[in-house]
Design an enzyme around this catalytic site. Structure first.
Site, PDB file in Angstrom:
ATOM      1  N   HIS A  67      54.989  19.893  29.312  1.00 13.26           N
ATOM      2  CA  HIS A  67      56.067  20.587  30.025  1.00 13.26           C
ATOM      3  C   HIS A  67      57.280  20.814  29.145  1.00 13.26           C
ATOM      4  CE1 HIS A  67      54.458  19.224  34.189  1.00 13.26           C
ATOM      5  NE2 HIS A  67      53.731  20.125  33.597  1.00 13.26           N
ATOM      6  N   GLU A 125      41.486  52.410  31.081  1.00 18.12           N
ATOM      7  CA  GLU A 125      41.191  51.031  30.681  1.00 18.12           C
ATOM      8  C   GLU A 125      39.704  50.717  30.775  1.00 18.12           C
ATOM      9  OE1 GLU A 125      43.660  48.597  33.256  1.00 18.12           O
ATOM     10  OE2 GLU A 125      43.640  50.150  34.770  1.00 18.12           O
ATOM     11  N   ASP A 148      42.697  45.384  29.480  1.00 18.20           N
ATOM     12  CA  ASP A 148      41.367  45.538  30.071  1.00 18.20           C
ATOM     13  C   ASP A 148      40.453  46.361  29.168  1.00 18.20           C
ATOM     14  OD1 ASP A 148      41.444  43.968  32.334  1.00 18.20           O
ATOM     15  OD2 ASP A 148      42.464  45.496  33.521  1.00 18.20           O
ATOM     16  N   CYS A 201      50.521  51.033  27.707  1.00 19.21           N
ATOM     17  CA  CYS A 201      51.335  50.022  28.383  1.00 19.21           C
ATOM     18  C   CYS A 201      50.744  48.618  28.287  1.00 19.21           C
ATOM     19  CB  CYS A 201      51.539  50.404  29.844  1.00 19.21           C
ATOM     20  SG  CYS A 201      50.023  50.495  30.776  1.00 19.21           S
TER      21      CYS A 201
END
Lengths: 91, 579
Positions: free
Chosen positions: B195, B439, B463, B510
């Site tokens: 963490h 994609e 993708d 993008c």
């Protein structure tokens, strides 16, 4: 009063770790129903973060989710949705 | 003699500063027996300590800045909930009463019992959550021993500019120390998923973890260098080495200043060509970071968040309000909304008709496929987007197109919705541009078809790469194949860019590839003229664009089509870098 049981599979990458367990418990605590998680012979109170963390549910673990009480149906839909959405984590 | 220690650099950046050793948190408890009449007051003492420890965390929580990443609060919330769990409020009380022992000892017994459970766990990430148990107990023990919280260790003194060296830090300590102005930290425990490591990145503090015995090797007050990028800690550095790191630090600062100054600069190449550079938005919280980097448009506004964590899909009205809100937040810059790209696996049970348990959701009913399968979902969103288009410059794009047939079905729904709105005399932008995400490899290969049918295309590389390379992104054994510079991926991108040129249809990118500075020149050479990137990457990409002349790239475009291996692509990238 109703009692519902459903099998859930932990599908986020890091499993039921502290933040995921915290989100689960926060949501579970909003309901009046009694919420239990069962993994094999171990059982945890779904409203206790330590209980949920100590189930050691990593990615791919199957758990039984048992909800009993007046708002059991709503609780089931929301909790199952949260688990399937990977606790809102990206992976 | 210079001492260089190699750990794990978990948060980038360089810091030079004096060591501040954090003392061992609290003495390891020993057992002290109680008289019967002391027991209840000991229970009270424990309860008061747990309450005080909770107050400490709550007080840190209230001081987290509003624009901090959400995970900072989530870590602290988890610790707060643990503190108030029966494991810490109930069991230790039982132990005090049963054994007539002091609160510290009862806590230590309970901690050890919990740690045994965690250390026996098979999952390595869950196993490291024993750290959380230790941190929570430590905090209570500190209160019991009367010690101040970690960040106030150096009483009255300022921690500004110091390098913290500790065995370990809790998430709350890390936040407090950052607020106290520390320059960096190095700790003995921890890995990349700890963490504290995640927090250091969020807070922008250079940090190294996993340096065993560190506290024994360093003296309080000595000057050390932290290179969080390389994961190296340097002590006893000579003047030459210090000069080197001071220079590196200056360069880093210059680079950051340069980036900030680019906020207002145009996205122009050296030879004066305008390159469109927009930002991606995933959550409403991203607006602040998009404004911070001065983006002139939103090239991808994801709508998935509207559908997550709820039992019913968002209504048309709710969506409309959200979409119109974008113009307010973004000061009227152009926005490209993507219709929802959810997988059937992400839908909630109550409004889900299909099986939730697809084995491979990435290849299942998702994106446009799901929308066509659940037309009322699609229609509500189309109505909301069209209605919002009357209030600002809006474009809409469709994810996961695979076939022309799907696109026609989508267009038929769109036309239907337009007719409806006209009948209702509801205003909308009749000429709102409609685009598609490329994609799926089949769509990339047939990009001509889609370039002719649509107003613009946008390449979604994340993708596209996984579908082209036939890899599951979650499968670590094949993740090495997830590389944007595979020649197969590059040729598909080329296919789309060329189709765009032939049909005079603008093509944007993008995916993550667009925001990776290593590939900016390559993509420009291939003909890409529109980038939409994560806000954090926007200024870095702009910097590369402004240092590139399209003319110097002219000979590279054709060469990218002949590349046969990733190694060859990498060689070409080095050549481009050197321009």
């Amino acid at each position: 009063m109703s009692s519902l049981t459903s099998t859930i599979t932990i599908c986020n990458k890091l499993g039921l770790h502290a933040r995921a367990a915290a989100r689960f418990v926060q949501l579970a605590s909003r309901f009046e129903s009694e919420i239990r998680l069962i993994r094999g012979s171990r059982e945890a109170n779904g409203k206790s973060i330590m209980g949920v963390m100590m189930l050691a549910a990593g990615k791919g673990t199957e758990l039984a989710l048992i909800i009993e009480g007046s708002d059991a149906e709503e609780a089931m839909v929301e909790l199952v949705g949260m688990v399937e959405n990977r606790f809102g984590e990206s992976e | 003699m210079t001492l260089a220690l190699h750990g794990l650099g978990v948060s980038r950046g360089i810091a030079i500063g004096a060591v501040h050793l954090l003392k061992r948190d609290a003495p390891e408890p020993t057992e002290r027996g109680l008289e019967t009449d002391e027991i209840e007051s000991e229970v009270e003492r424990l309860r008061a300590a747990v309450a005080a420890a909770s107050d400490q965390i709550r007080s840190v929580l209230t001081r987290i800045p509003a624009d901090a990443p959400g995970d900072i609060g989530a870590f602290l919330d988890a610790h707060l909930m643990m503190l108030n769990d029966a494991a810490f409020t109930g069991e230790p009380v039982r132990l005090i009463r049963e054994r007539a022992c002091n609160a510290e000892w009862a806590l230590a017994l309970q901690r050890d019992a919990l740690m045994r459970v965690f250390s026996a766990m098979e999952d390595p990430y869950l196993r490291t959550r024993q750290d959380d148990v230790r941190h929570v107990v430590e905090r209570i023990l500190r209160v019991l021993s009367g010690a101040a919280p970690v960040a106030h260790d150096k009483e009255g003194e300022n921690l500004h500019g110091l390098v913290i060296v500790a065995e370990d830090l809790t998430p709350a300590d890390t936040v407090q120390l950052q607020q106290a102005g520390i320059a960096a930290f190095a700790i003995e425990h921890g890995g990349p998923t700890a963490h504290t490591a995640i927090l250091a990145r969020s807070l922008g503090i250079p940090a190294i973890v996993g340096l065993p015995n560190l506290r024994r090797l360093l003296r309080d007050g000595e000057t050390i260098v932290i290179d969080g990028t390389a994961g190296v800690l340097i002590a006893l550095a000579d003047e030459a080495l210090l000069r080197f790191y001071r220079e590196r630090k200056r360069q880093e600062r210059r680079y950051q200043t340069e980036l900030i100054q680019l906020r207002e600069a145009e996205s122009l190449t050296l030879d004066g060509m305008a390159i469109e550079l927009q930002a991606n938005i995933e959550l409403t919280a991203d607006f602040a970071s998009v404004r911070r980097v001065g983006a002139r448009g939103v090239g991808l506004y994801r709508t998935e968040f509207l559908y997550m964590n709820r039992t019913t899909p968002p209504s048309e009205e709710e969506q409309f309000e959200t979409y119109v809100g974008i113009f307010r937040e973004m000061d009227g810059v152009p926005v490209t909304i993507r219709t929802v790209d959810l997988g059937a696996d992400k839908l909630n049970l109550s409004w889900q008709r299909t099986s939730a348990s697809a084995v491979n959701p990435a290849l299942g009913l998702r994106g446009l496929r799901l929308c066509l399968h659940e037309p009322e979902l699609l229609i509500a969103q189309l109505r909301a987007i069209l209605r919002a288009s009357a209030f600002g410059p809006l474009r809409m794009m469709v994810p996961m197109i695979s076939t022309l047939q799907e696109l026609r079905q989508f267009m038929a729904h769109l036309e239907e919705v337009r007719k409806e709105l006209r009948r209702e005399e509801c205003e909308f932008d009749e000429s709102m541009p409609i685009g598609g995400m490329i994609e799926v490899p089949a769509a990339a290969l047939c990009a001509d078809t889609f370039a002719a049918a649509l107003d613009f295309l946008s390449i979604g590389t994340n993708d596209l790469i996984q579908y082209t390379m036939a890899i599951d992104r979650d499968n670590e054994e094949v993740s090495y194949l997830y590389d944007p510079i595979n020649p197969g991926v590059l040729r598909l991108i080329d296919c789309v860019l060329q189709a765009g040129l032939r049909h005079a249809t603008p093509v944007a990118m993008c995916g993550e590839m667009a925001g990776d500075t290593r590939y900016v020149r390559l993509l420009l050479a291939m003909g890409l003229r529109s980038f939409s990137v994560h806000p954090a990457a926007l200024l870095e990409v702009k910097r590369v664009i402004r240092r590139t002349s399209l003319e110097s790239l002219a000979s590279f475009g054709a060469r990218t089509r002949l590349l046969e291996s990733c190694a060859e692509v990498r060689d070409l990238l080095s050549e481009l870098e050197a321009l």
